[in-house]
Design an enzyme around this catalytic site. Structure first.
Site, PDB file in Angstrom:
ATOM      1  N   HIS A   1       2.804  16.185   8.019  1.00  0.00           N
ATOM      2  CA  HIS A   1       2.582  14.736   8.061  1.00  0.00           C
ATOM      3  C   HIS A   1       3.860  14.121   8.627  1.00  0.00           C
ATOM      4  CE1 HIS A   1       1.026  10.965   5.929  1.00  0.00           C
ATOM      5  NE2 HIS A   1       2.291  10.634   6.148  1.00  0.00           N
TER       6      HIS A   1
ATOM      7  N   HIS B   1       5.996  11.343  10.691  1.00  0.00           N
ATOM      8  CA  HIS B   1       6.106   9.995  11.264  1.00  0.00           C
ATOM      9  C   HIS B   1       6.872  10.123  12.580  1.00  0.00           C
ATOM     10  CE1 HIS B   1       4.295   7.390   8.118  1.00  0.00           C
ATOM     11  NE2 HIS B   1       4.393   8.528   7.448  1.00  0.00           N
TER      12      HIS B   1
ATOM     13  N   CYS C   1       5.779   3.209   5.578  1.00  0.00           N
ATOM     14  CA  CYS C   1       5.790   3.047   4.122  1.00  0.00           C
ATOM     15  C   CYS C   1       6.767   1.930   3.785  1.00  0.00           C
ATOM     16  CB  CYS C   1       6.206   4.367   3.472  1.00  0.00           C
ATOM     17  SG  CYS C   1       6.397   4.252   1.692  1.00  0.00           S
TER      18      CYS C   1
ATOM     19  N   ARG D   1      -5.390   4.588   5.488  1.00  0.00           N
ATOM     20  CA  ARG D   1      -4.474   4.471   4.337  1.00  0.00           C
ATOM     21  C   ARG D   1      -3.031   4.268   4.813  1.00  0.00           C
ATOM     22  NH1 ARG D   1       0.210   6.573   2.468  1.00  0.00           N
ATOM     23  NH2 ARG D   1      -0.435   8.637   3.173  1.00  0.00           N
ATOM     24  N   ASP D   2      -2.392   5.318   5.309  1.00  0.00           N
ATOM     25  CA  ASP D   2      -0.989   5.198   5.738  1.00  0.00           C
ATOM     26  C   ASP D   2      -0.889   4.164   6.855  1.00  0.00           C
ATOM     27  OD1 ASP D   2       1.702   5.680   6.290  1.00  0.00           O
ATOM     28  OD2 ASP D   2       1.528   7.827   6.079  1.00  0.00           O
TER      29      ASP D   2
ATOM     30  N   ASN E   1       2.756   6.951  11.829  1.00  0.00           N
ATOM     31  CA  ASN E   1       2.474   8.387  11.878  1.00  0.00           C
ATOM     32  C   ASN E   1       2.402   8.852  13.331  1.00  0.00           C
ATOM     33  OD1 ASN E   1       0.667   7.261   9.378  1.00  0.00           O
ATOM     34  ND2 ASN E   1       1.499   9.267   8.946  1.00  0.00           N
TER      35      ASN E   1
HETATM   36  P1  HMG Z   1       4.516   1.539 -12.632  1.00  0.00           P
HETATM   37  O1  HMG Z   1       4.850   0.085 -12.669  1.00  0.00           O
HETATM   38  O2  HMG Z   1       5.604   2.520 -12.957  1.00  0.00           O
HETATM   39  O3  HMG Z   1       3.250   1.824 -13.570  1.00  0.00           O
HETATM   40  O4  HMG Z   1       3.927   1.869 -11.205  1.00  0.00           O
HETATM   41  P2  HMG Z   1       3.062   1.664 -15.118  1.00  0.00           P
HETATM   42  O5  HMG Z   1       2.331   2.870 -15.571  1.00  0.00           O
HETATM   43  O6  HMG Z   1       4.361   1.322 -15.807  1.00  0.00           O
HETATM   44  O7  HMG Z   1       2.085   0.396 -15.254  1.00  0.00           O
HETATM   45  C1  HMG Z   1       2.516  -0.934 -14.989  1.00  0.00           C
HETATM   46  C2  HMG Z   1       1.293  -1.794 -14.678  1.00  0.00           C
HETATM   47  O8  HMG Z   1       0.700  -1.324 -13.471  1.00  0.00           O
HETATM   48  C3  HMG Z   1       0.165  -1.742 -15.735  1.00  0.00           C
HETATM   49  O9  HMG Z   1      -0.465  -3.014 -15.761  1.00  0.00           O
HETATM   50  C4  HMG Z   1      -0.795  -0.736 -15.176  1.00  0.00           C
HETATM   51  O10 HMG Z   1      -2.142  -0.915 -15.613  1.00  0.00           O
HETATM   52  C5  HMG Z   1      -0.687  -1.035 -13.682  1.00  0.00           C
HETATM   53  P3  HMG Z   1      -0.212  -4.046 -16.956  1.00  0.00           P
HETATM   54  O11 HMG Z   1      -0.586  -3.289 -18.200  1.00  0.00           O
HETATM   55  O12 HMG Z   1       1.262  -4.337 -16.882  1.00  0.00           O
HETATM   56  O13 HMG Z   1      -1.078  -5.198 -16.557  1.00  0.00           O
HETATM   57  N1  HMG Z   1      -1.008   0.164 -12.902  1.00  0.00           N
HETATM   58  C6  HMG Z   1      -1.976   0.227 -11.968  1.00  0.00           C
HETATM   59  N2  HMG Z   1      -2.841  -0.680 -11.482  1.00  0.00           N
HETATM   60  C7  HMG Z   1      -3.705  -0.260 -10.532  1.00  0.00           C
HETATM   61  N3  HMG Z   1      -3.750   1.015 -10.082  1.00  0.00           N
HETATM   62  C8  HMG Z   1      -2.890   1.941 -10.537  1.00  0.00           C
HETATM   63  C9  HMG Z   1      -1.956   1.550 -11.513  1.00  0.00           C
HETATM   64  N4  HMG Z   1      -0.980   2.221 -12.164  1.00  0.00           N
HETATM   65  C10 HMG Z   1      -0.412   1.366 -13.009  1.00  0.00           C
HETATM   66  N5  HMG Z   1      -2.934   3.197 -10.083  1.00  0.00           N
HETATM   67  C11 HMG Z   1       2.797   3.192  -9.579  1.00  0.00           C
HETATM   68  C12 HMG Z   1       3.647   3.183 -10.805  1.00  0.00           C
HETATM   69  C13 HMG Z   1       2.771   4.602  -9.019  1.00  0.00           C
HETATM   70  C14 HMG Z   1       1.390   2.765  -9.949  1.00  0.00           C
HETATM   71  C15 HMG Z   1       3.376   2.168  -8.549  1.00  0.00           C
HETATM   72  O14 HMG Z   1       4.739   2.426  -8.356  1.00  0.00           O
HETATM   73  C16 HMG Z   1       2.648   2.244  -7.242  1.00  0.00           C
HETATM   74  O15 HMG Z   1       1.504   1.845  -7.153  1.00  0.00           O
HETATM   75  N6  HMG Z   1       3.295   2.773  -6.194  1.00  0.00           N
HETATM   76  C17 HMG Z   1       2.581   2.984  -4.945  1.00  0.00           C
HETATM   77  C18 HMG Z   1       3.509   3.272  -3.863  1.00  0.00           C
HETATM   78  C19 HMG Z   1       2.749   3.613  -2.622  1.00  0.00           C
HETATM   79  O16 HMG Z   1       1.540   3.548  -2.553  1.00  0.00           O
HETATM   80  N7  HMG Z   1       3.522   3.966  -1.590  1.00  0.00           N
HETATM   81  C20 HMG Z   1       2.964   4.329  -0.330  1.00  0.00           C
HETATM   82  C21 HMG Z   1       2.205   5.618  -0.368  1.00  0.00           C
HETATM   83  S1  HMG Z   1       3.244   7.065  -0.347  1.00  0.00           S
HETATM   84  C22 HMG Z   1       3.569   7.302   1.348  1.00  0.00           C
HETATM   85  O17 HMG Z   1       3.269   6.459   2.144  1.00  0.00           O
HETATM   86  C23 HMG Z   1       4.128   8.620   1.793  1.00  0.00           C
HETATM   87  C24 HMG Z   1       3.065   9.533   2.400  1.00  0.00           C
HETATM   88  O18 HMG Z   1       2.427   8.895   3.481  1.00  0.00           O
HETATM   89  C25 HMG Z   1       3.706  10.836   2.877  1.00  0.00           C
HETATM   90  C26 HMG Z   1       4.939  10.613   3.753  1.00  0.00           C
HETATM   91  O19 HMG Z   1       4.870   9.904   4.766  1.00  0.00           O
HETATM   92  O20 HMG Z   1       5.980  11.179   3.360  1.00  0.00           O
HETATM   93  C27 HMG Z   1       1.987   9.903   1.360  1.00  0.00           C
HETATM   94 MG    MG Z   2       3.230   8.756   5.506  1.00  0.00          MG
END
Ligand code: HMG
Ligand code: MG
Length: 309
Positions: free
Chosen positions: A206, A208, A239, A14-15, A248
């Site tokens: 976690h 990095h 990210c 994933r990450d 990581n």
């Molecule tokens: P949004 O645009 O605010 O969502 O995104 P919304 O509720 O306004 O919906 C807009 C559209 O997105 C809609 O479609 C929804 O159906 C669709 P439309 O009606 O316009 O056709 N939608 C989705 N589609 C598929 N799967 C979903 C989903 N949700 C809404 N789950 C959202 C909000 C959170 C979904 C978006 O901002 C997003 O996907 N962000 C992901 C960011 C991400 O994955 N970042 C990396 C992971 S975090 C990280 O790496 C840190 C970590 O490792 C720890 C660390 O290192 O600190 C964990």
């Molecule tokens: Mg991370």
């Protein structure tokens, strides 16, 4: 198999893959996950049910989840940010759902398009569904030490969000040094505060490895009492919403360090290196993990030297 002294949560699929520019075909991801399971991992973060436009590299989350290997005692995790994520993950066999927020408002807005308070509103249906379906919930608190937009984060601000994740019903909270800028002293301070609130025993870390502090920070967390460590094969990771952040902490480096301290991880280092090599072939770039590179350079399996300890 006996219980390991430390638990490593392999977040490579994933990450590790979410920020790669090379397209990784679904079947190569499955082969990677299978190799990680063969190496002995019991906790693997497989994918993320996030918006495919936000993270195109994981747009095949549904297909990956449908082809995960089954093995007794193997727990898969996936990110589930909201209700739409629940609709997708509940069709799968994934038993641990991860919600994610941050100690920094600015990072949250870039990453998940909402502030901290709103993120908890979005989690409500995820937590309700998880509870109803008997799933484990992991909470991530990103930017616990530093934020790419706000700079140094006050430990009390991080603790407040971590506490809130537990109160919301998380079984475990993973403390993310998202940009890998923290130092052991900062880790000790944060862990000390969490321990004084009785929260540390349920926390994972976690880290990095941007500034090369990943293993040192893991050791500081271990000495403070943490026993669950996130890491990724080969040191992959990053990210897209944390510019400049490296991967990581490498799983191989953690295995080498902990086994070298006489701690059992339950993971076979040689097989871990083989798993990392599988994904390196696809990505066609040298992986940054120190231990991985040292072992590959020698061309032979290697064990940490325990003779003098
Ligand atoms: P949004 O645009 O605010 O969502 O995104 P919304 O509720 O306004 O919906 C807009 C559209 O997105 C809609 O479609 C929804 O159906 C669709 P439309 O009606 O316009 O056709 N939608 C989705 N589609 C598929 N799967 C979903 C989903 N949700 C809404 N789950 C959202 C909000 C959170 C979904 C978006 O901002 C997003 O996907 N962000 C992901 C960011 C991400 O994955 N970042 C990396 C992971 S975090 C990280 O790496 C840190 C970590 O490792 C720890 C660390 O290192 O600190 C964990
Ligand atoms: Mg991370």
């Amino acid at each position: 198999m006996s219980t390991p002294d430390v638990t490593i949560v392999e977040v490579g699929p994933r990450d590790g893959l979410q920020n790669e520019s090379v397209h990784v075909p679904t079947e190569r991801k499955i082969a990677f996950i299978e190799a990680l399971a063969q190496a002995g991992h019991r906790r693997i973060e497989a994918t993320a049910f996030v918006h495919p436009k936000a993270i195109p590299q994981l747009a095949d989350a549904d297909a990956v989840a449908a082809h995960l290997p089954t093995r007794e005692g193997l727990l898969f995790t996936a990110l589930v940010p909201n209700e739409r994520g629940v609709e997708r993950v509940e069709r799968t066999s994934i038993m641990e759902w991860a919600i994610f927020t941050a100690a920094s408002e600015s990072f949250n807005r870039k990453n998940i398009n909402c502030g901290i308070d709103d993120s908890f509103e979005r989690f409500k249906p995820v937590l309700e569904a998880a509870r109803a379906q008997g799933k484990r919930v992991r909470g991530y608190c990103s930017t616990v030490l530093h934020c790419p937009y706000e700079g140094k984060i006050h430990p009390a601000a991080a603790v407040a969000v971590i506490r809130r994740l537990f109160l919301a019903g998380c079984d475990e909270v993973s403390l993310g040094d998202t940009i890998g800028k923290g130092t052991p002293a900062e880790v000790r301070t944060l862990c000390g505060l969490l321990a004084s609130e009785g929260l540390l025993s349920q926390c994972a870390v976690h880290f990095h490895d941007t500034y090369g502090m990943g293993a040192a920070n893991a050791l500081a967390a271990f000495e403070a009492g943490v026993r669950v460590f996130d890491s990724s094969a080969g040191g992959l990771g990053g990210c897209p919403y944390a510019p400049g952040a490296a991967g990581n902490t490498a799983t191989e480096d953690l295995i080498f360090m902990f086994e070298g301290m006489g701690m059992r991880t339950g993971i076979n280092l040689d097989l871990q290196v083989e798993a990392a090599a599988l994904i390196e072939q696809v990505l066609k770039r040298p992986l940054p993990s120190h231990t991985y590179r040292a072992i590959r350079a020698r061309g032979a399996p290697e064990r940490p030297n325990l003779e003098m300890s």
